[in-house]
Design a protein around this motif. Structure first.
Motif, short mmCIF file in Angstrom:
data_model
loop_
_atom_site.label_atom_id
_atom_site.label_comp_id
_atom_site.label_asym_id
_atom_site.label_seq_id
_atom_site.Cartn_x
_atom_site.Cartn_y
_atom_site.Cartn_z
N PRO A 190 49.06 11.96 143.48
CA PRO A 190 49.23 12.33 144.88
C PRO A 190 50.70 12.48 145.23
N MET A 191 50.99 13.41 146.14
CA MET A 191 52.37 13.67 146.57
C MET A 191 52.47 13.54 148.08
N THR A 192 53.50 12.81 148.52
CA THR A 192 53.76 12.61 149.94
C THR A 192 55.05 13.31 150.33
N LEU A 193 55.05 13.96 151.47
CA LEU A 193 56.25 14.56 152.03
C LEU A 193 56.63 13.80 153.30
N PHE A 194 57.90 13.38 153.40
CA PHE A 194 58.39 12.69 154.58
C PHE A 194 59.48 13.54 155.23
N PRO A 195 59.09 14.47 156.14
CA PRO A 195 60.07 15.34 156.80
C PRO A 195 60.51 14.70 158.12
N ARG A 196 61.45 13.81 158.04
CA ARG A 196 61.83 12.99 159.19
C ARG A 196 62.30 13.84 160.38
N MET A 197 61.76 13.52 161.54
CA MET A 197 62.10 14.13 162.83
C MET A 197 61.71 15.60 162.93
N VAL A 198 60.80 16.03 162.10
CA VAL A 198 60.23 17.38 162.25
C VAL A 198 59.02 17.25 163.17
N HIS A 199 59.17 17.70 164.41
CA HIS A 199 58.13 17.53 165.42
C HIS A 199 57.63 18.84 166.01
N ALA A 200 58.30 19.94 165.74
CA ALA A 200 57.90 21.22 166.33
C ALA A 200 56.52 21.61 165.81
N PRO A 201 55.61 22.01 166.70
CA PRO A 201 54.27 22.41 166.25
C PRO A 201 54.29 23.49 165.18
#
Length: 382
Positions: free
Chosen positions: A269-280
């Motif tokens: 399994p792979m996790t992506l943590f794109p911090r502070m990406v909130h735009a729809p």
């Protein structure tokens, strides 16, 4: 699919034979949640859980520099195991390392200065500086110490919990490489995207290739799950995230999955943590069928129910307690854990409990322990 060099399995003819060299896994909650399976409660781990809040960690650091700890497999293993030994409630271990080993592998000097954090004395200032970077990187030669630490740690864990391997995301690494360290404005790195868009894309692809090779090498060494940290993704406009950062993230997931499949294994399994990406518009790109990642790490600024609405039912979620809740005292910690768990139950789907960013150095170890107990209590599925 692009043509990728496929490494050979070391000391084994098949993937199962390679994995059989390690102690059997006793707690697989993390892997089950990352695959979207229903679990009796949320598995929990904490970013930077092997860190400065632990007195045993600081004892090691008194005698060894930061990168000495990263580059010495025995020390990296010792630090990785410390929180697992202290907190039986943890459901995962993450290898002690740093995202900036990738710029080091690309030939850049990286220093860790106590008062400033990471410093790269010779940053990339114009495209002419790209000539300083090698055409290709032999990750086994440059980053073999990470793989050795992974293998030693798998043995030391004795199957207690899964081991997570990781890397930094290309945009985040490019930011460090162009800024010469951390930044509040990111004016040097972001100006590259405006001034030198094609050179920026080439640099991001070069970094992504090294990242993917690092992740594959970690899996071959024993990592059972992977995470990509895009710590500075939220500094980009939604347009720049889509044009520059996101394609490099997809390059990593596609390359890792393709190479592992060619080796007979595609179940990591792979996790992506794109911090502070909130735009729809940005979050909509992160669905598994588009991004290639199984789990999306949420920072504390994004509500679980809202995130689920934007990314759909297929992706699993990880997060997203405010790291400062650990300073809230027992009553405050329990109240917030109960509230956040309720939101994730309402959001539905697979969930891995974590902080919305890394644990900070002044947390009391006993408060971390209480936080874990509360997650165990309130994340139980009813």
């Amino acid at each position: 699919m692009a043509s990728y060099t496929i490494p050979k399995l070391k000391g084994a003819d098949t993937w199962r034979e390679l994995e059989s060299k390690f102690p059997p896994l006793k707690n697989d909650l993390l892997l089950r949640a990352a695959r979207g399976e229903e679990t009796p409660r949320a598995p929990v781990w904490v970013m930077r859980q092997a860190g400065r809040y632990l007195p045993e960690f600081m004892e090691v650091r008194k005698k060894h520099s930061f990168f000495e700890c990263c580059q010495t497999p025995e020390l990296a293993t010792k630090l990785t195991l410390q929180p697992i030994d202290r907190y039986p409630a943890l459901d995962a271990s993450i290898i002690f390392c740093d995202i900036l080993v990738v710029p080091q592998a690309l030939g850049m000097e990286v220093l860790m200065e106590p008062s400033k954090g990471p410093v790269l004395p010779q940053p990339l200032t114009t495209p002419a500086d790209l000539a300083r970077l090698p055409e290709t990187v032999d990750v086994q030669k440059e980053l073999g110490y990470v793989f050795d630490a992974i293998t030693l740690t798998r043995q030391g864990l004795d199957g207690r919990v899964p081991l997570i391997g990781f890397c930094g995301a290309p945009w985040t690494l490019m930011a460090y490489m162009c800024e010469g360290g951390g930044s509040k404005t990111f004016e040097r790195s972001k100006s590259w995207l405006y001034k030198y868009p094609e050179e920026s894309k080439a640099l991001l692809t070069k970094i992504a290739d090294v990242c993917a090779d690092l992740l594959v090498g970690q899996v071959l060494a024993g990592a059972q799950m992977l995470q990509v940290f895009d710590s500075w993704a939220g500094e980009l406009t939604p347009n720049h995230f889509q044009e520059f950062a996101f394609p490099a993230l997809v390059h990593i997931s596609r390359k890792v999955r393709h190479v592992l499949k060619e080796l007979g294994h595609d179940e990591v399994p792979m996790t992506l943590f794109p911090r502070m990406v909130h735009a729809p518009s940005s979050l909509a790109l992160l669905k598994p069928e588009i991004s290639g990642y199984d789990t999306l790490g949420l920072d504390q600024g994004l509500d679980a129910v809202e995130a689920r609405r934007l990314v759909g039912p297929e992706i699993n979620l990880q997060g997203n307690f405010d790291p400062v809740v650990l300073y809230g005292g027992r009553e405050g910690i329990e109240k917030e854990v109960a509230r956040v768990c309720k939101r994730f139950h309402e959001a539905g789907g697979g969930w891995i409990a974590n902080l919305g960013h890394g644990i900070t150095p002044n947390v009391k170890p006993e408060d971390m322990g209480w936080f874990l107990e509360c997650v165990h209590k309130y994340s139980v599925r009813k």
